[in-house]
Each structure stands twice: as C-alpha cells, then as structure tokens.
Design a protein around this motif. Structure first.
Motif, PDB file in Angstrom:
ATOM      1  N   LYS A  62       0.811  -1.133  -0.121  1.00 44.64           N
ATOM      2  CA  LYS A  62      -0.093   0.000   0.149  1.00 44.64           C
ATOM      3  C   LYS A  62       0.951   1.345  -0.176  1.00 44.64           C
ATOM      4  CE  LYS A  62      -4.131   1.717   0.271  1.00 44.64           C
ATOM      5  NZ  LYS A  62      -4.115   3.084   0.355  1.00 44.64           N
ATOM      6  N   ILE A  63       1.938   1.336   0.687  1.00 47.27           N
ATOM      7  CA  ILE A  63       2.792   2.376   0.613  1.00 47.27           C
ATOM      8  C   ILE A  63       3.225   2.654  -0.829  1.00 47.27           C
ATOM      9  CG2 ILE A  63       5.154   2.980   1.303  1.00 47.27           C
ATOM     10  CD1 ILE A  63       4.827   1.531   3.910  1.00 47.27           C
ATOM     11  N   TYR A  64       3.768   1.351  -1.428  1.00 49.55           N
ATOM     12  CA  TYR A  64       4.070   1.473  -2.950  1.00 49.55           C
ATOM     13  C   TYR A  64       3.066   2.250  -3.678  1.00 49.55           C
ATOM     14  CZ  TYR A  64       3.825  -0.438  -7.706  1.00 49.55           C
ATOM     15  OH  TYR A  64       3.621  -0.658  -8.860  1.00 49.55           O
ATOM     16  N   THR A  65       1.691   1.631  -3.535  1.00 49.11           N
ATOM     17  CA  THR A  65       0.735   2.150  -4.692  1.00 49.11           C
ATOM     18  C   THR A  65       0.014   3.356  -4.191  1.00 49.11           C
ATOM     19  OG1 THR A  65      -0.788   1.166  -3.062  1.00 49.11           O
ATOM     20  CG2 THR A  65      -0.436  -0.368  -4.857  1.00 49.11           C
ATOM     21  N   ASP A  66       0.381   3.511  -3.062  1.00 48.06           N
ATOM     22  CA  ASP A  66      -0.089   5.394  -2.685  1.00 48.06           C
ATOM     23  C   ASP A  66       0.903   6.189  -3.407  1.00 48.06           C
ATOM     24  OD1 ASP A  66      -2.201   4.460  -1.164  1.00 48.06           O
ATOM     25  OD2 ASP A  66      -1.162   5.039   0.855  1.00 48.06           O
ATOM     26  N   GLU A  67       2.386   5.771  -3.336  1.00 52.69           N
ATOM     27  CA  GLU A  67       3.172   6.990  -4.055  1.00 52.69           C
ATOM     28  C   GLU A  67       3.020   6.653  -5.643  1.00 52.69           C
ATOM     29  OE1 GLU A  67       5.238   9.140  -3.034  1.00 52.69           O
ATOM     30  OE2 GLU A  67       4.589   8.618  -0.943  1.00 52.69           O
ATOM     31  N   TYR A  68       2.808   5.585  -6.359  1.00 52.13           N
ATOM     32  CA  TYR A  68       2.573   5.181  -7.392  1.00 52.13           C
ATOM     33  C   TYR A  68       1.489   6.079  -8.099  1.00 52.13           C
ATOM     34  CZ  TYR A  68       2.183   3.103 -11.816  1.00 52.13           C
ATOM     35  OH  TYR A  68       2.244   2.863 -13.526  1.00 52.13           O
ATOM     36  N   GLN A  69       0.378   6.027  -7.216  1.00 52.71           N
ATOM     37  CA  GLN A  69      -1.051   6.959  -7.614  1.00 52.71           C
ATOM     38  C   GLN A  69      -0.481   8.417  -7.794  1.00 52.71           C
ATOM     39  OE1 GLN A  69      -3.944   6.004  -8.702  1.00 52.71           O
ATOM     40  NE2 GLN A  69      -3.030   3.878  -8.730  1.00 52.71           N
ATOM     41  N   LYS A  70       0.331   8.835  -7.003  1.00 53.42           N
ATOM     42  CA  LYS A  70       0.755  10.407  -7.164  1.00 53.42           C
ATOM     43  C   LYS A  70       1.481  10.417  -8.278  1.00 53.42           C
ATOM     44  CE  LYS A  70       1.622  10.923  -2.193  1.00 53.42           C
ATOM     45  NZ  LYS A  70       2.539  11.119  -1.219  1.00 53.42           N
ATOM     46  N   LEU A  71       2.244   9.452  -8.816  1.00 54.74           N
ATOM     47  CA  LEU A  71       3.051   9.669 -10.046  1.00 54.74           C
ATOM     48  C   LEU A  71       2.026   9.419 -11.279  1.00 54.74           C
ATOM     49  CD1 LEU A  71       5.892   9.482 -11.448  1.00 54.74           C
ATOM     50  CD2 LEU A  71       5.596   6.849 -11.497  1.00 54.74           C
ATOM     51  N   LEU A  72       1.024   8.753 -11.204  1.00 56.32           N
ATOM     52  CA  LEU A  72       0.210   8.683 -12.347  1.00 56.32           C
ATOM     53  C   LEU A  72      -0.587   9.903 -12.408  1.00 56.32           C
ATOM     54  CD1 LEU A  72      -1.214   5.111 -12.019  1.00 56.32           C
ATOM     55  CD2 LEU A  72       0.212   5.949 -13.678  1.00 56.32           C
ATOM     56  N   ASP A  78       7.419  10.517  -4.180  1.00 59.52           N
ATOM     57  CA  ASP A  78       8.752   9.947  -3.435  1.00 59.52           C
ATOM     58  C   ASP A  78       9.296   8.720  -4.117  1.00 59.52           C
ATOM     59  OD1 ASP A  78      10.881   8.908  -1.849  1.00 59.52           O
ATOM     60  OD2 ASP A  78      10.079   9.859  -0.152  1.00 59.52           O
ATOM     61  N   THR A  79       9.800   8.664  -5.326  1.00 62.45           N
ATOM     62  CA  THR A  79      10.267   7.359  -6.098  1.00 62.45           C
ATOM     63  C   THR A  79      10.680   6.332  -5.297  1.00 62.45           C
ATOM     64  OG1 THR A  79      10.377   8.730  -7.904  1.00 62.45           O
ATOM     65  CG2 THR A  79      11.194   6.607  -8.145  1.00 62.45           C
ATOM     66  N   MET A  80      11.612   6.803  -4.244  1.00 60.88           N
ATOM     67  CA  MET A  80      12.308   5.805  -3.404  1.00 60.88           C
ATOM     68  C   MET A  80      11.661   5.092  -2.492  1.00 60.88           C
ATOM     69  SD  MET A  80      15.851   5.907  -4.458  1.00 60.88           S
ATOM     70  CE  MET A  80      16.807   5.636  -3.226  1.00 60.88           C
ATOM     71  N   LYS A  81      10.756   6.063  -1.972  1.00 58.48           N
ATOM     72  CA  LYS A  81       9.584   5.426  -1.020  1.00 58.48           C
ATOM     73  C   LYS A  81       8.876   4.207  -1.646  1.00 58.48           C
ATOM     74  CE  LYS A  81       5.909   6.892   2.289  1.00 58.48           C
ATOM     75  NZ  LYS A  81       5.268   7.988   2.709  1.00 58.48           N
ATOM     76  N   ALA A  82       8.440   4.734  -2.893  1.00 56.99           N
ATOM     77  CA  ALA A  82       7.473   3.819  -3.684  1.00 56.99           C
ATOM     78  C   ALA A  82       8.352   2.396  -4.001  1.00 56.99           C
ATOM     79  CB  ALA A  82       7.332   4.150  -5.008  1.00 56.99           C
TER      80      ALA A  82
END
Length: 406
Positions: A62-72, A78-82
């Motif tokens: 979920k930490i990954y998908t939350d950041e990835y949604q921001k990218l989309l 925070d790419t490193m966080k994703a």
C-alpha cells in the motif's frame, strides 16, 4: 502453571500487536502500522506467522501504490519510497509464503496467499522497470539503480512456482545497466554484484559484463588480497579471450602499478611466448631491459616489436636510443683510463654503433617529422656532431632552432 500463564500472556501480546497493526493499516497509518507489527514478525509467540507477514506485505504494498498513484496523477512523488515499499512488500510476501507452505497437523499444505501475492508482484513488476527508466531520464541515478534493483530482485521467487511466466527479455540488460550506473556512482560492490548477475543470464553480452566486472574489481580493491583476486579473474579473462586488447592492457597496468619489474618481465615473457605476434609484449620486455641498462637485450626485444609494426614510433626511437647508449658505454670501456684517449680502431667501433643509432633515429624522424611522439632531434644532432656530419647538423637546426644553443 505460572510459566504457562506467562507464555500465554506473551502470545496474547504478540497477537494483540498484529490486531493493532491491522487497525492502523485500515485507517491509513501505514508507517505506524509497520513499526507496530515488527516485533510480532520475529517473535516465536505469534500464533499465525504467515498471516502476520502477509499483513506486512499488504502494508508495504500500500505504501508503494499510494506513491505510484501520485505519479500517475502527476503529483510530487517519492520514487525511493515507492520502490522500497514494493521491494519490502515482496520480501514480506516471501516470508509469508515460507510459513504458509509448512504442512499442518494432517501433513497437508494449504497456502491461501501464494497465488494472490505472485500475481500482485508479477503484475506490477514492470512498473519498477519503468520507474528506473524515468529516474534515469531525469538524471536521478540513485533512483534508477534502486528501481532496477527491485525489478531484478523480484524476478525469481518460490511464490512463482505455480505461475506460468513469460521469458524475461529485459532482465539481462537491466542487470547490466544497474551495474553500470552503480559503477559510475562509485558503488563498486553493487556494480560487481549486478555485473556478475548480468553475466550469468544466457542472453547477456558476456564481454561487456566481464569488462565491467573487471573494472569494478579493480576499483574496489582495498588491499593486497583484493588485488590478487582481481589479478586471477583478469588472467582468466585474458586466457579465454587473448585477442581482446583491453585485458592485456589491464594486466600491463596492474604490473606497472605494482612496480615489480621481475613480475612484469616474467609476465611479458609469458605473453611473448604465448603470442609471438604481440608487439606490446616485446616492447614491454624491451623497456624492462632498457631500464636495467641491458642495451643488447633491449635492442633485441624492441626489434621484434618493430618487425611486427615497423611504423611504431616509440619503439623505433627506443632502438636508436639504446644503440646510442650502448655506444657511450663502449666508448667508456675502450678509452684508456690513464691517457683518457681512445685508439682510432676502437673509435671506429664506437662509430659503427652510433651509425646503427643514426639509422633508427633517422627512421624516427621520417615517421614523426614534427617530433610529436618522440623527442628525436637532440640525440640525432649529437650523433651527427660525433660523426662530424655538419651538413646534417645544419638541416636539424633548421627544423629545431634550439639545437643551435647546444
């Protein structure tokens, strides 16, 4: 009874942590949930380790998908966080799988997590590749390395044993690129790790990978033991691909830097015997003998190099210099130490050697008329002076006016 009660209390406490972490996860407090859950993952008292690890998998994913949604959504990301969330989630899924694969009391394996987790990480894995490419385009080398590391590390797992997977046509190149960027970032340990991985893939460019492995080993060497390991790998590469000049050059650099003339000579002799057409090996032997003032041996080796490449200016020049030096030594040997005079017969012997020097220095002049590769005017001028060749001296003075001041 007291011990049993204490154990039950401990087990209850660990399971309570799992429940609290689940509530925090459900409410979106992901970092706090992960911290809360950590003690239960390593405690022997946690009742259902597979479920606990799967919860950590869910949190990190979920930490990954939350950041990835921001990218989309083109929001600050925070790419490193994703990437970290994706990779840590994958590791947790593997731990979950390890416990879920253990047989129950009836000896049967019931793993309700494997298929879902396998699909989760396989379906999203290409995002790591894309994130790495994006970071690279944005000159974020560390981000690119981490994303591509995640892509590589999630490419194989027991999770995938029951999943049909298409051949991965990218992984060899991704591993090489990860190694190459790590090398540029001076992270030689990571560069070596991924260059070795890239080399092991069947469809990798073996020579490129091996080049990078050797460069990383060379620059990573911190002590004599490291250097010997590097030398062994380098010799192995050179033996397998003797026609590849890079490996010869790296070996030459190793021995020169080691400042071990004896080892350099032994290696150069070995190279010359193995490949008599290796002009560099003969030139190295010539240089070693020249440095030791063994003029005849130096001339012999340099001539073999010149036979292979007659237009090699430094070698042709060195032959002339060796003959000139030999003439100086011979003149000293044949001079009467009492009268400090030399007989006409002996003087002619010296001049014969100087004429050999003249021949090779004039050849150098022909090959390098602007003396860009070798400073031949002065020694040739001195030979002309000794041989009484005034017309030749005048010609040289026109080429290099500084000779008039000698």
């Amino acid at each position: 009874m007291a011990m049993m009660a204490a154990a039950a209390t401990t087990a209850f406490a660990q399971d309570a942590l799992v429940k609290e972490a689940k509530k925090l996860y459900s409410s979106g407090n992901l970092a706090e949930a992960a911290e809360k859950l950590k003690p239960a993952l390593t405690s022997a008292e946690t009742a259902d380790k597979a479920a606990a690890w799967n919860l950590m998998n869910d949190i990190q994913y979920k930490i990954y998908t939350d950041e990835y949604q921001k990218l989309l959504l083109h929001q600050p990301t925070d790419t490193m966080k994703a990437v970290k969330g994706y990779l840590e989630g994958f590791k947790a899924a593997n731990e979950c799988d390890k416990y879920a694969q253990q047989p129950n009391e009836k000896g049967k394996v019931k793993n309700p997590y494997r298929k879902g987790n396998a699909n989760r990480y396989l379906n999203e894995r290409h995002i790591m590749h894309n994130m790495g490419a994006m970071c690279y385009q944005n000159h974020d080398m560390k981000g690119a390395i981490k994303a591509w590391e995640a892509y590589i590390e999630t490419g194989a797992s027991p999770l995938y044993e029951e999943t049909k997977m298409a051949p991965d046509t990218l992984i060899a190149d991704v591993a090489y690129n990860t190694a190459y960027l790590s090398y540029l970032e001076k992270d030689y340990a990571t560069a070596l790790e991924y260059a070795e991985k890239a080399y092991d893939f069947p469809d990798s460019k073996k020579e490129n990978c091996l080049d990078l492995i050797l460069y990383a080993m060379k620059d990573k060497s911190a002590n004599h033991a490291d250097s010997l390991v590097y030398l062994a790998r380098l010799k192995e590469a050179h033996k397998a691909l003797p026609e590849r000049e890079l490996y010869f050059n790296l070996l030459q650099d190793y021995y020169v830097r080691a400042n071990d003339t004896e080892a350099l000579m032994a290696w150069a002799k070995e190279e010359a015997q193995m490949n008599p057409n290796n002009k560099m090996a003969w030139a190295l032997l010539g240089e070693a003998e020249m440095n030791g003032e063994n003029w005849d041996a130096a001339i012999e080796h340099f001539k073999k190099a010149a036979d292979i490449d007659p237009s090699w200016v430094p070698v042709v020049f060195n032959i002339g210099i060796c003959y000139n030096s030999k003439a100086i030594v011979l003149n000293d040997q044949l001079t009467d130490k009492k009268t400090m005079r030399i007989s006409n017969e002996n003087a002619e012997k010296v001049k014969d050697v100087l004429r050999d020097a003249q021949k090779y220095l004039e050849k150098t002049k022909e090959l390098d008329p602007k003396f860009e590769q070798a400073r031949w005017p002065y020694p040739l001028y001195r030979i002309y002076y000794t041989l009484g060749m005034k017309d030749k001296m005048t010609e040289l003075e026109a080429i290099d006016p500084s000779l008039k001041d000698i």
